[in-house]
Motif scaffolding. Structure first.
Motif, short mmCIF file in Angstrom:
data_model
loop_
_atom_site.label_atom_id
_atom_site.label_comp_id
_atom_site.label_asym_id
_atom_site.label_seq_id
_atom_site.Cartn_x
_atom_site.Cartn_y
_atom_site.Cartn_z
N ASP A 153 0.83 -1.21 0.00
CA ASP A 153 0.00 0.00 0.00
C ASP A 153 0.87 1.26 0.00
N ILE A 154 1.95 1.23 0.77
CA ILE A 154 2.83 2.39 0.84
C ILE A 154 3.46 2.68 -0.52
N PHE A 155 3.92 1.64 -1.22
CA PHE A 155 4.58 1.86 -2.50
C PHE A 155 3.57 2.30 -3.57
N ARG A 156 2.37 1.80 -3.49
CA ARG A 156 1.34 2.26 -4.42
C ARG A 156 1.08 3.76 -4.20
N ALA A 157 1.02 4.15 -2.93
CA ALA A 157 0.79 5.56 -2.62
C ALA A 157 1.99 6.43 -3.01
N LEU A 158 3.20 5.92 -2.80
CA LEU A 158 4.40 6.68 -3.19
C LEU A 158 4.46 6.88 -4.71
N HIS A 159 4.01 5.88 -5.44
CA HIS A 159 3.98 6.02 -6.91
C HIS A 159 3.00 7.11 -7.31
N ALA A 160 1.86 7.14 -6.64
CA ALA A 160 0.83 8.13 -6.97
C ALA A 160 1.25 9.55 -6.54
N GLU A 161 1.89 9.65 -5.39
CA GLU A 161 2.19 10.97 -4.83
C GLU A 161 3.49 11.57 -5.36
N VAL A 162 4.54 10.76 -5.50
CA VAL A 162 5.83 11.32 -5.90
C VAL A 162 6.41 10.68 -7.16
N GLY A 163 5.77 9.63 -7.68
CA GLY A 163 6.18 9.05 -8.96
C GLY A 163 7.42 8.18 -8.90
N ILE A 164 7.52 7.31 -7.91
CA ILE A 164 8.69 6.44 -7.82
C ILE A 164 8.73 5.49 -9.02
N THR A 165 9.94 5.20 -9.49
CA THR A 165 10.10 4.33 -10.67
C THR A 165 10.94 3.09 -10.37
N ARG A 166 11.61 3.07 -9.21
CA ARG A 166 12.47 1.93 -8.89
C ARG A 166 12.47 1.67 -7.38
N ILE A 167 12.41 0.39 -7.01
CA ILE A 167 12.48 -0.01 -5.61
C ILE A 167 13.61 -1.03 -5.47
N THR A 168 14.49 -0.82 -4.51
CA THR A 168 15.55 -1.79 -4.24
C THR A 168 15.42 -2.27 -2.80
N PHE A 169 15.83 -3.51 -2.56
CA PHE A 169 15.79 -4.04 -1.20
C PHE A 169 16.70 -5.26 -1.10
N GLU A 170 17.05 -5.59 0.12
CA GLU A 170 17.87 -6.76 0.41
C GLU A 170 17.00 -8.00 0.46
N GLN A 171 17.53 -9.10 -0.07
CA GLN A 171 16.79 -10.36 -0.08
C GLN A 171 16.47 -10.82 1.35
N GLU A 172 15.23 -11.24 1.55
CA GLU A 172 14.82 -11.91 2.79
C GLU A 172 14.14 -13.20 2.35
N CYS A 173 14.86 -14.29 2.50
CA CYS A 173 14.46 -15.54 1.86
C CYS A 173 13.49 -16.37 2.68
N GLU B 125 16.68 -6.67 -6.32
CA GLU B 125 16.86 -7.39 -5.06
C GLU B 125 18.29 -7.93 -5.01
N GLU B 126 18.98 -7.70 -3.90
CA GLU B 126 20.37 -8.13 -3.75
C GLU B 126 20.52 -8.97 -2.48
N VAL B 127 21.56 -9.81 -2.46
CA VAL B 127 21.83 -10.68 -1.32
C VAL B 127 22.96 -10.11 -0.49
N SER B 128 22.70 -9.86 0.79
CA SER B 128 23.77 -9.43 1.70
C SER B 128 23.45 -9.75 3.16
N HIS B 129 22.30 -10.34 3.42
CA HIS B 129 21.93 -10.70 4.79
C HIS B 129 22.49 -12.07 5.18
N THR B 130 22.99 -12.79 4.19
CA THR B 130 23.58 -14.11 4.42
C THR B 130 24.92 -14.18 3.71
#
Length: 440
Positions: free
Chosen positions: A102-122, A146-151
């Motif tokens: 829901d937050i990312f949907r709202a961020l896209h509508a309000e500020v126009g985000i085009t890319r999301i990055t995050f660390e892998q959580e398997c 998505e990148e791996v660095s937690h393991t």
């Protein structure tokens, strides 16, 4: 006009317009509350026009589900430290309340985000959350990285190397992981000189359910229950300082020709030297810890190869358990857990309450449990003692009950990470029963 073919010039113009589209990149901090060795963060700030750093309180991330005051305080301290570091380079850590999709949907509508990055959580427990974010990204045309660095190793690579089956013994895990080679080295620290931070106006902040600054434990729904006096300090800055002290301690041990000093000479009364809490929540990179230990040893004994994994046994056990439960959403309970023997545990609320409150009449056990509730910390020898006392040693009460207590109070534990708060019976259904005690 609608049926006319698009000319080459028009096609080129459209392609150039798409190429010139502004990239507003968001890094979603989860269990990677640090700037060092964060490949997903590096990917986020690379080739972007503007950048936003976010943390989303969904009631689970950061170990909040069922958490007590000390654990929530450790998380908020870590968020404060991360926010201070981002502010020092011109930005803010924006902390939201709600479901990530829901937050990312709202961020896209309000500020126009085009890319999301995050660390892998398997872990299986996170898949519904991440799948919901993937669906929103696909729908809105948002790029996901998505990148791996937690393991140390990508757990899915470990499973693939073992025939898409998790290794269910430590020895098997060592064999499989050795086929993958050594863990990757940490990546470089981020360069902020050319990063522009996007602003979120007050009106947009209200609509987006953005906290005003870093929330307090009370704002996260966690309140003191007694004499809480946490002995850990949350945040990347302190974690790196503690790492230096720990490396110095390990160096002295290597000079004396032994390793795992805390195992050999446990200091029950000394200040906490454990880095597990920092690794669990991501204030410290597990890869940095692993390679820094290796480098200290190599500096002293350049002509002698270290015993395989002996220097980092506890980190390798962590990897083993993460891989063991990667497709098992019920790893932290008995029911529905395919690798857990249904032991006929005793049910006695009076004895359980005495154990929880430190009122069993056994002075050492009671001192340990009171320290746990007050300070959020126990030395590994103390954890072994109270775990054994609760289960097979004295009370014969299920490890599930101990898990609930430690998930609430113990800063080193993470409910959805099977690396530090488990007293589990595993079974090889065709051969023999294997008992593995993961110190509470």
């Amino acid at each position: 006009m609608g049926g006319m073919p698009i000319s080459y010039a028009m096609a080129m113009a459209m392609a150039m317009a798409m190429a010139m589209e502004k990239v507003l990149s968001v890094h979603w901090f989860r269990h990677d509350l640090r700037l060092h060795d964060n490949p997903a963060l590096l990917a986020s700030i690379k080739n972007c026009d503007k950048f936003i750093a976010v943390f989303i309180n969904d009631g689970f991330t950061g170990g909040l589900h069922g958490a007590g005051y000390n654990r929530a305080k450790f998380l908020t301290q870590s968020l404060h430290d991360l926010n201070d570091q981002i502010q020092a380079v011109g930005g803010y850590l924006h902390i939201f309340n709600g479901q990530p999709s829901d937050i990312f949907r709202a961020l896209h509508a309000e500020v126009g985000i085009t890319r999301i990055t995050f660390e892998q959580e398997c872990e299986a427990i996170w898949q519904d959350r991440d799948d919901a974010v993937r669906e929103v990204a696909t729908e809105l045309g948002i790029q996901l990285l998505e990148e791996v660095s937690h393991t140390l190793w990508n757990p899915f690579d470990v499973l693939a190397a073992n025939g898409d089956t998790p290794p269910l013994t430590y020895e098997m895990f060592l064999q499989v992981s050795s086929c993958l080679g050594k863990p990757d080295h940490p990546v470089a620290n981020p360069e902020w000189d050319n990063v522009l931070f996007a602003e979120i106006t007050n009106n947009k902040a209200y609509r987006l359910k953005l906290y005003k600054g870093v929330p307090t434990p009370e704002q996260l729904g966690c309140y003191p229950e007694g004499r809480e006096d946490m002995q850990f300090i949350g945040g990347e800055t302190y974690a790196l300082k503690l790492l230096k002290k720990r490396l110095s301690m390990e160096e002295e041990a290597f000079i004396d020709s032994f390793n795992l000093q805390e195992m050999i000479n446990p200091d029950l009364l000394g200040p906490p030297m454990s880095l597990t809490a920092a690794i669990t929540i991501g204030c410290l990179s597990v890869r940095k810890f692993y390679w820094d230990i290796q480098n200290v040893y190599s500096k002293l004994h350049s002509d002698i190869s270290p015993p395989i994994h002996k220097l980092t046994t506890e980190l390798i056990w962590r990897e083993f358990f993460i891989c063991s439960f990667i497709h098992n959403p019920n790893f932290d309970q008995i029911e529905g857990n395919p690798v857990c023997i249904p032991i006929p545990w005793q049910s006695d609320n009076k004895l359980l309450s005495a154990w929880c409150k430190g009122c069993t009449g056994y002075p050492f056990i009671d001192a340990c449990m009171r320290q746990l509730c007050q300070e959020g910390y126990l030395h590994h020898a103390c954890r072994a003692a109270v775990a054994c006392f609760l289960t097979r040693g004295d009370l014969f009460i299920s490890w599930e009950e101990g898990h609930k207590v430690f998930s609430k109070h113990y800063n080193n534990s993470e409910k959805h990470e099977p690396d530090d708060v488990r007293n589990t019976w595993l079974a090889d259904k065709e051969k023999s029963i294997i008992f593995i005690l993961v110190i509470l």
